[in-house]
Scaffold this motif. Structure first.
Motif, PDB file in Angstrom:
ATOM      1  N   UNK A  72       0.946  -1.335   0.129  1.00 13.62           N
ATOM      2  CA  UNK A  72       0.001  -0.126  -0.212  1.00 13.62           C
ATOM      3  C   UNK A  72       0.901   1.344  -0.081  1.00 13.62           C
ATOM      4  N   UNK A  73       1.851   1.265   0.960  1.00 13.83           N
ATOM      5  CA  UNK A  73       2.781   2.318   0.953  1.00 13.83           C
ATOM      6  C   UNK A  73       3.466   2.716  -0.356  1.00 13.83           C
ATOM      7  N   UNK A 133      -5.074   1.073  -6.249  1.00 17.40           N
ATOM      8  CA  UNK A 133      -4.273   0.229  -5.125  1.00 17.40           C
ATOM      9  C   UNK A 133      -4.932  -1.232  -4.861  1.00 17.40           C
ATOM     10  N   UNK A 134      -4.231  -2.091  -4.924  1.00 20.83           N
ATOM     11  CA  UNK A 134      -4.914  -3.223  -4.721  1.00 20.83           C
ATOM     12  C   UNK A 134      -5.579  -3.553  -3.110  1.00 20.83           C
ATOM     13  N   UNK A 135      -6.854  -4.072  -3.178  1.00 21.34           N
ATOM     14  CA  UNK A 135      -7.674  -3.925  -1.939  1.00 21.34           C
ATOM     15  C   UNK A 135      -7.566  -5.540  -1.529  1.00 21.34           C
ATOM     16  N   UNK A 136      -6.401  -5.482  -0.598  1.00 18.51           N
ATOM     17  CA  UNK A 136      -5.750  -6.927  -0.207  1.00 18.51           C
ATOM     18  C   UNK A 136      -5.429  -6.624   1.287  1.00 18.51           C
ATOM     19  N   UNK A 137      -5.301  -7.718   2.077  1.00 18.64           N
ATOM     20  CA  UNK A 137      -4.799  -7.826   3.525  1.00 18.64           C
ATOM     21  C   UNK A 137      -6.272  -7.652   4.460  1.00 18.64           C
ATOM     22  N   UNK A 138      -6.002  -7.119   5.628  1.00 19.92           N
ATOM     23  CA  UNK A 138      -6.909  -7.194   6.730  1.00 19.92           C
ATOM     24  C   UNK A 138      -8.048  -6.133   6.131  1.00 19.92           C
ATOM     25  N   UNK A 139      -8.990  -6.169   7.160  1.00 26.67           N
ATOM     26  CA  UNK A 139     -10.115  -5.059   6.688  1.00 26.67           C
ATOM     27  C   UNK A 139      -9.666  -3.810   6.614  1.00 26.67           C
ATOM     28  N   UNK A 140      -8.713  -3.561   7.777  1.00 24.23           N
ATOM     29  CA  UNK A 140      -8.101  -2.173   7.691  1.00 24.23           C
ATOM     30  C   UNK A 140      -7.397  -1.603   6.690  1.00 24.23           C
ATOM     31  N   UNK A 170      -7.690  -2.987   3.564  1.00 24.24           N
ATOM     32  CA  UNK A 170      -8.715  -3.058   2.388  1.00 24.24           C
ATOM     33  C   UNK A 170      -9.454  -1.601   2.472  1.00 24.24           C
ATOM     34  N   UNK A 171      -9.867  -1.212   3.818  1.00 27.90           N
ATOM     35  CA  UNK A 171     -10.506  -0.033   3.686  1.00 27.90           C
ATOM     36  C   UNK A 171      -9.834   1.404   3.405  1.00 27.90           C
ATOM     37  N   UNK A 202      -8.636   4.674  -3.554  1.00 29.85           N
ATOM     38  CA  UNK A 202      -8.884   4.487  -4.973  1.00 29.85           C
ATOM     39  C   UNK A 202     -10.229   5.569  -5.205  1.00 29.85           C
ATOM     40  N   UNK A 203     -11.129   5.647  -4.486  1.00 34.16           N
ATOM     41  CA  UNK A 203     -12.093   6.691  -4.473  1.00 34.16           C
ATOM     42  C   UNK A 203     -11.604   7.933  -4.708  1.00 34.16           C
ATOM     43  N   UNK A 204     -10.527   8.242  -3.738  1.00 34.60           N
ATOM     44  CA  UNK A 204     -10.145   9.753  -3.764  1.00 34.60           C
ATOM     45  C   UNK A 204      -9.457   9.942  -5.007  1.00 34.60           C
TER      46      UNK A 204
END
Length: 443
Positions: free
Chosen positions: A192-193, A207-214, A216-217, A223-225
């Protein structure tokens, strides 16, 4: 100064350090508890067993006449506990000198007071590894003779036993598992970094939405921003580009009308103003096209590009020269890179009259320096020089003031190729623009 992104200050390293310290603390506490409880309980049981056996042997031997006492002691012996009798003091152990062994002797005397204060103990270790910690000793009988003994094993006396080694191995395994687990958990954060650092240098980067819920959030919000920012910026860029493009039509009409004006001072001034307007429109369009430039990156001989710019400038009567090797490769967009260098050379010629282009080849990067002979700029104006439509020289003259976009376009182009562009005053006078480009990997 702390280096951003260094391992010592990362979340992964700090979490691993806390986990390892916790494992070490728990392990150290377990060892201490073992020494103070399990080992103490084992030594207590062993002291009671030896004291009881010696008390029974003492009573049995004392009931026999002296000639029969040695045979009686031998009869009382077992493979794990040898008992002997001697009429004179045996050459065995003296008073216990080790504090732990002295405490063990006092405990035996407390259990069986009839053993007497003269009980002598020693750890009779031999060459045989199985008997390294045998307990031996002797004590004086009421008639002056001595009863000796040797046990096939001895007390632990607080030593580290097999359980401690096993627990240490388990602690090491837990520590290794914690490091591996934390490295696996932190991988989405590292990705993510890394992807976040690439945002802002072109079209939106998903940005891949992977890993823990935090994690992913955070990725989902980024991505939305990006989508909202890119949509807003695109609308403004399109509007500004449309206006700039439409300005070309009235400028062209004015040039046609200017051809009908007789040659005089006013005609020359009007032509210069139209040139300024045309330069502003062209620079603005070039700036706005920067993010949407479809030109692909490719391995390019940077030295050849620099020599071509220097030769073209010299042919145009400008004092520009190149110093450096004849071949140096970098992965860039050739046309955009050439435009960036031409902007830097134009600025140098405009403000410093003389420009020297130098190429240095380092192990991991190519360094391009564009030095001019001008007055330089104030240190506080270095950052402001890269802002769009900013001209540190207040003249509106095209020959001196420019449009305020040359350095902005140059830095954007260089950064899109993975490089950096910095400005600074040279010790001998003049301004230096330094570009650092990463060299392509071998092969």
């Amino acid at each position: 100064m702390r280096r951003p992104g260094s391992l010592a200050h990362s979340l992964e390293a700090r979490t691993v350090a806390v986990m390892l310290l916790a494992v070490l603390a728990v392990h150290g506490g377990a060892l201490l508890l073992y020494r103070q409880s399990a080992a103490a309980a084992a030594d207590e049981a062993f002291a009671r067993q030896v004291a009881n056996q010696l008390s029974l042997a003492r009573d049995a031997v004392m009931r026999r006449p002296p000639p029969e006492r040695a045979a009686e002691a031998q009869a009382l012996s077992s493979p794990h506990f040898e008992i002997g009798w001697s009429a004179a003091r045996p050459p065995g152990p003296g008073p216990a000198s080790d504090s732990a062994l002295t405490a063990f002797r006092d405990r035996m005397a407390a259990i069986e007071p009839n053993l007497g204060p003269g009980l002598m103990l020693a750890m009779e270790g031999g060459e045989d590894p199985l008997h390294q910690r045998d307990l031996g000793g002797a004590f004086r009988l009421p008639d002056g003779s001595f009863l000796t003994f040797r046990s096939a094993h001895g007390p632990s006396l607080g030593s580290v036993g097999p359980w401690a080694y096993l627990s240490t191995a388990m602690a090491i395994l837990v520590g290794v598992a914690a490091v591996i687990l934390m490295h696996w958990i932190a991988k989405p954060l590292r990705d993510l970094a890394r992807r976040t650092g690439e945002i802002g240098y072109g079209p939106p980067i998903p940005v891949p939405e992977a890993g823990p819920d935090e994690t992913r959030g955070i990725a989902r919000a980024l991505n939305a921003m990006q989508g909202r920012i890119h949509a807003g910026v695109s609308e403004r860029i399109q509007a500004l580009a449309a206006v700039s493009h439409d300005l070309r039509t009235p400028i062209a009409r004015l040039r046609l009308r200017l051809d009908a004006v007789a040659e005089n001072t006013e005609r020359t001034a009007m032509a210069a103003d139209l040139d300024d307007m045309q330069a502003m429109v062209d620079s603005t369009l070039a700036y706005l096209r920067g993010d949407a430039d479809p030109e692909p990156r490719q391995v390019t001989n940077v030295a050849s590009v620099l020599m071509g710019i220097a030769d073209a400038s010299a042919d145009a009567g400008r004092d520009v020269a190149y110093h450096g090797p004849g071949r140096a490769l970098a992965n860039v967009r050739p046309v955009a890179f050439r435009c960036a260098l031409e902007n830097l050379v134009d600025n140098g010629v405009r403000y410093g009259t003389r420009v020297r282009i130098t190429l240095l080849v380092e192990e991991a990067a190519l360094v391009v320096r564009v030095d001019d002979g001008g007055p330089g700029i104030a240190p506080e104006d270095v950052a402001r020089a890269f802002e769009p439509f900013t001209r540190l020289e207040g003249s509106r003259n095209r020959n001196t003031g420019g449009t305020g976009l040359g350095l902005t376009i140059a830095r954007r182009s260089v950064e899109a190729d993975g490089g950096t562009l910095r400005l600074g005053n040279r010790p001998g006078g003049g301004l230096r623009a330094e570009i650092r480009l990463p060299r392509p990997a071998p092969g």
